[in-house]
Motif scaffolding. Structure first.
Motif, PDB file in Angstrom:
ATOM      1  N   GLU A 105       0.837  -1.206   0.000  1.00 47.86           N
ATOM      2  CA  GLU A 105       0.000   0.000   0.000  1.00 47.86           C
ATOM      3  C   GLU A 105       0.872   1.256   0.000  1.00 47.86           C
ATOM      4  OE1 GLU A 105      -3.259   0.718  -0.087  1.00 47.86           O
ATOM      5  OE2 GLU A 105      -3.839  -1.363  -0.397  1.00 47.86           O
ATOM      6  N   VAL A 106       1.978   1.233   0.749  1.00 51.48           N
ATOM      7  CA  VAL A 106       2.891   2.377   0.752  1.00 51.48           C
ATOM      8  C   VAL A 106       3.422   2.627  -0.651  1.00 51.48           C
ATOM      9  CG1 VAL A 106       5.090   3.272   1.603  1.00 51.48           C
ATOM     10  CG2 VAL A 106       3.565   2.070   3.174  1.00 51.48           C
ATOM     11  N   ALA A 107       3.804   1.554  -1.339  1.00 50.65           N
ATOM     12  CA  ALA A 107       4.322   1.689  -2.707  1.00 50.65           C
ATOM     13  C   ALA A 107       3.294   2.350  -3.619  1.00 50.65           C
ATOM     14  CB  ALA A 107       4.715   0.312  -3.249  1.00 50.65           C
ATOM     15  N   ARG A 108       2.027   1.953  -3.498  1.00 48.04           N
ATOM     16  CA  ARG A 108       0.972   2.548  -4.325  1.00 48.04           C
ATOM     17  C   ARG A 108       0.794   4.032  -4.004  1.00 48.04           C
ATOM     18  NH1 ARG A 108      -1.799  -2.397  -2.539  1.00 48.04           N
ATOM     19  NH2 ARG A 108      -1.297  -3.982  -4.104  1.00 48.04           N
ATOM     20  N   GLU A 109       0.865   4.366  -2.717  1.00 47.74           N
ATOM     21  CA  GLU A 109       0.730   5.771  -2.328  1.00 47.74           C
ATOM     22  C   GLU A 109       1.882   6.599  -2.886  1.00 47.74           C
ATOM     23  OE1 GLU A 109      -1.723   7.371  -0.717  1.00 47.74           O
ATOM     24  OE2 GLU A 109      -2.876   5.503  -0.749  1.00 47.74           O
ATOM     25  N   LEU A 110       3.097   6.075  -2.813  1.00 49.41           N
ATOM     26  CA  LEU A 110       4.247   6.794  -3.355  1.00 49.41           C
ATOM     27  C   LEU A 110       4.135   6.942  -4.871  1.00 49.41           C
ATOM     28  CD1 LEU A 110       7.128   5.155  -1.292  1.00 49.41           C
ATOM     29  CD2 LEU A 110       6.345   7.521  -1.115  1.00 49.41           C
ATOM     30  N   ALA A 111       3.693   5.879  -5.530  1.00 49.74           N
ATOM     31  CA  ALA A 111       3.610   5.885  -6.995  1.00 49.74           C
ATOM     32  C   ALA A 111       2.613   6.907  -7.512  1.00 49.74           C
ATOM     33  CB  ALA A 111       3.244   4.499  -7.499  1.00 49.74           C
ATOM     34  N   THR A 112       1.578   7.178  -6.736  1.00 46.01           N
ATOM     35  CA  THR A 112       0.507   8.065  -7.205  1.00 46.01           C
ATOM     36  C   THR A 112       0.526   9.433  -6.531  1.00 46.01           C
ATOM     37  OG1 THR A 112      -1.015   7.087  -5.570  1.00 46.01           O
ATOM     38  CG2 THR A 112      -0.984   6.111  -7.766  1.00 46.01           C
ATOM     39  N   ARG A 113       1.532   9.697  -5.720  1.00 45.21           N
ATOM     40  CA  ARG A 113       1.600  10.995  -5.046  1.00 45.21           C
ATOM     41  C   ARG A 113       1.853  12.087  -6.066  1.00 45.21           C
ATOM     42  NH1 ARG A 113       5.617  11.576  -0.047  1.00 45.21           N
ATOM     43  NH2 ARG A 113       6.570  13.168  -1.360  1.00 45.21           N
ATOM     44  N   ALA A 114       0.989  13.081  -6.090  1.00 44.34           N
ATOM     45  CA  ALA A 114       1.023  14.085  -7.152  1.00 44.34           C
ATOM     46  C   ALA A 114       2.337  14.839  -7.196  1.00 44.34           C
ATOM     47  CB  ALA A 114      -0.144  15.061  -6.976  1.00 44.34           C
ATOM     48  N   ASP A 115       2.887  15.201  -6.023  1.00 37.69           N
ATOM     49  CA  ASP A 115       4.108  16.006  -6.028  1.00 37.69           C
ATOM     50  C   ASP A 115       5.311  15.227  -6.541  1.00 37.69           C
ATOM     51  OD1 ASP A 115       4.017  14.408  -3.691  1.00 37.69           O
ATOM     52  OD2 ASP A 115       5.540  15.671  -2.750  1.00 37.69           O
ATOM     53  N   LEU A 116       5.238  13.888  -6.461  1.00 39.76           N
ATOM     54  CA  LEU A 116       6.322  13.074  -7.010  1.00 39.76           C
ATOM     55  C   LEU A 116       6.145  12.887  -8.514  1.00 39.76           C
ATOM     56  CD1 LEU A 116       6.665  10.312  -4.253  1.00 39.76           C
ATOM     57  CD2 LEU A 116       8.119  12.304  -4.610  1.00 39.76           C
ATOM     58  N   ALA A 117       4.913  12.603  -8.922  1.00 37.73           N
ATOM     59  CA  ALA A 117       4.640  12.395 -10.343  1.00 37.73           C
ATOM     60  C   ALA A 117       4.883  13.666 -11.151  1.00 37.73           C
ATOM     61  CB  ALA A 117       3.206  11.921 -10.537  1.00 37.73           C
ATOM     62  N   GLU A 118       4.705  14.840 -10.508  1.00 39.90           N
ATOM     63  CA  GLU A 118       4.872  16.117 -11.190  1.00 39.90           C
ATOM     64  C   GLU A 118       6.169  16.815 -10.816  1.00 39.90           C
ATOM     65  OE1 GLU A 118       1.414  18.199  -9.959  1.00 39.90           O
ATOM     66  OE2 GLU A 118       0.011  16.810 -10.930  1.00 39.90           O
ATOM     67  N   HIS A 119       7.103  16.048 -10.293  1.00 40.16           N
ATOM     68  CA  HIS A 119       8.360  16.629  -9.799  1.00 40.16           C
ATOM     69  C   HIS A 119       9.210  17.210 -10.924  1.00 40.16           C
ATOM     70  CE1 HIS A 119      11.468  17.326  -6.885  1.00 40.16           C
ATOM     71  NE2 HIS A 119      12.336  16.551  -7.507  1.00 40.16           N
ATOM     72  N   GLY A 120       8.898  16.871 -12.156  1.00 37.11           N
ATOM     73  CA  GLY A 120       9.677  17.345 -13.293  1.00 37.11           C
ATOM     74  C   GLY A 120      10.271  16.173 -14.048  1.00 37.11           C
ATOM     75  N   ALA A 121      11.033  16.478 -15.058  1.00 38.91           N
ATOM     76  CA  ALA A 121      11.645  15.435 -15.874  1.00 38.91           C
ATOM     77  C   ALA A 121      12.651  14.637 -15.057  1.00 38.91           C
ATOM     78  CB  ALA A 121      12.326  16.072 -17.085  1.00 38.91           C
ATOM     79  N   GLY A 122      12.750  13.367 -15.367  1.00 37.17           N
ATOM     80  CA  GLY A 122      13.718  12.521 -14.686  1.00 37.17           C
ATOM     81  C   GLY A 122      13.128  11.799 -13.499  1.00 37.17           C
ATOM     82  N   ILE A 123      14.008  11.312 -12.641  1.00 35.07           N
ATOM     83  CA  ILE A 123      13.620  10.469 -11.508  1.00 35.07           C
ATOM     84  C   ILE A 123      13.302  11.320 -10.291  1.00 35.07           C
ATOM     85  CG2 ILE A 123      14.380   8.607  -9.995  1.00 35.07           C
ATOM     86  CD1 ILE A 123      13.970   7.794 -12.924  1.00 35.07           C
ATOM     87  N   SER A 124      12.135  11.103  -9.696  1.00 39.33           N
ATOM     88  CA  SER A 124      11.765  11.841  -8.485  1.00 39.33           C
ATOM     89  C   SER A 124      11.868  10.988  -7.235  1.00 39.33           C
ATOM     90  CB  SER A 124      10.335  12.376  -8.611  1.00 39.33           C
ATOM     91  OG  SER A 124       9.407  11.309  -8.710  1.00 39.33           O
ATOM     92  N   LEU A 125      12.060   9.670  -7.412  1.00 37.51           N
ATOM     93  CA  LEU A 125      12.136   8.769  -6.262  1.00 37.51           C
ATOM     94  C   LEU A 125      12.857   7.501  -6.699  1.00 37.51           C
ATOM     95  CD1 LEU A 125      10.967   8.590  -3.281  1.00 37.51           C
ATOM     96  CD2 LEU A 125       9.196   7.125  -4.256  1.00 37.51           C
ATOM     97  N   THR A 126      13.701   6.974  -5.823  1.00 41.16           N
ATOM     98  CA  THR A 126      14.341   5.684  -6.064  1.00 41.16           C
ATOM     99  C   THR A 126      13.851   4.705  -5.012  1.00 41.16           C
ATOM    100  OG1 THR A 126      16.323   6.688  -7.020  1.00 41.16           O
ATOM    101  CG2 THR A 126      16.526   4.431  -6.201  1.00 41.16           C
ATOM    102  N   VAL A 127      13.319   3.575  -5.446  1.00 39.84           N
ATOM    103  CA  VAL A 127      12.814   2.555  -4.529  1.00 39.84           C
ATOM    104  C   VAL A 127      13.633   1.280  -4.707  1.00 39.84           C
ATOM    105  CG1 VAL A 127      10.858   1.074  -3.915  1.00 39.84           C
ATOM    106  CG2 VAL A 127      10.479   3.486  -4.466  1.00 39.84           C
TER     107      VAL A 127
END
Length: 261
Positions: A105-127
């Motif tokens: 569930e945490v992974a799904r929340e991180l994957a769909t968090r708007a500020d991460l998805a819209e962080h800009g070009a490139g990688i916004s999170l490493t899991v």
């Protein structure tokens, strides 16, 4: 009550009592004896219990339920816990996630968090994860860099364990490790039923700057076979609002920040 929820409850009772009769199960689940018999036959076919005359007994694999049957347990609480844990992770972080229903569930929340998805070009999170179901869900997210350990898949949790799992973890550094556990105690720390899972999770905890344990209130104050990390290694415990005040106080007394949601 849906089919999988019935099966989960039936396996939980068997895990506690070791055996159950059809009539008792029918009353507990609020369904007909015929429905219980069908459920028992299907679970026996999956080798999750053993049928007896008039009921069922515990099968060897039922103590640690397969992940697909754990999903219905404390579902609302796990969703709130996951939301709260995901909010603790800033953009750009490197996060370790082990297997389990709450960390999924945490992974799904991180994957769909708007500020991460819209962080800009490139990688916004490493899991970094040893759970193949989590890796599969994150692989389609272009803003998430997903790193998977090696290892042998454990069917109950979808986690990769064994000697092939640890070399990857030993060669990296994590900002956060978000760990789901089977039990967490203010004296004994966090623990898992399976020693292979505990070993991989322990390696993940050692490589993290900050360890966040996600566990619903039913796991607090409980013990499990293999230690994942000591209580002193836990920076934050995210649990639900049903956590007893006495237990919360014990963790706070050990220097753990407790978030109840």
């Amino acid at each position: 009550m849906g089919t999988h929820e019935r099966w989960t409850r039936l396996l939980e009772v068997l895990g506690d009592k070791g055996r159950i009769e059809v009539a008792e199960a029918a009353e507990l689940l609020g369904v007909s004896p015929a429905t219980v018999r069908r459920d028992m036959e299907e679970l026996a076919r999956q080798q999750l219990l053993t049928r007896t005359r008039g009921g069922a007994v515990l099968s060897g694999v039922a103590y640690d339920l397969p992940l697909r049957y754990k999903t219905a347990r404390q579902a609302d609480e796990k969703h709130r816990i996951a939301e709260a844990a995901a909010r603790l992770i800033p953009p750009g972080a490197v996060v370790g996630l082990n297997g389990g229903t709450t960390t999924s569930e945490v992974a799904r929340e991180l994957a769909t968090r708007a500020d991460l998805a819209e962080h800009g070009a490139g990688i916004s999170l490493t899991v970094v994860t040893n759970a193949i179901n989590i890796a599969s869900e994150l692989a389609v997210r272009p803003h998430v860099k997903t790193v998977v350990t090696g290892g042998v898949v454990r069917s109950n949790s979808y986690e990769l364990t064994g000697p092939l799992a640890t070399p990857v973890l030993e060669g990296i550094s994590l900002d956060y490790a978000i760990l789901g556990v089977n039990a967490v105690d203010a004296r004994l720390g966090a623990a898992a039923h399976d020693e292979g899972e505990a070993s991989a999770n322990r390696a993940m905890a050692r490589r993290a700057e900050k360890v966040i344990v996600v566990a619903d209130s039913t796991k607090l104050g409980r013990r499990a076979f293999a230690q994942v990390c000591a209580v002193g290694d836990i920076a934050v415990l995210v649990t639900d609002k049903n956590a007893p005040e006495e237990l919360v106080g014990q963790f706070v007394g050990q220097g753990v920040e407790v978030v109840c949601v």
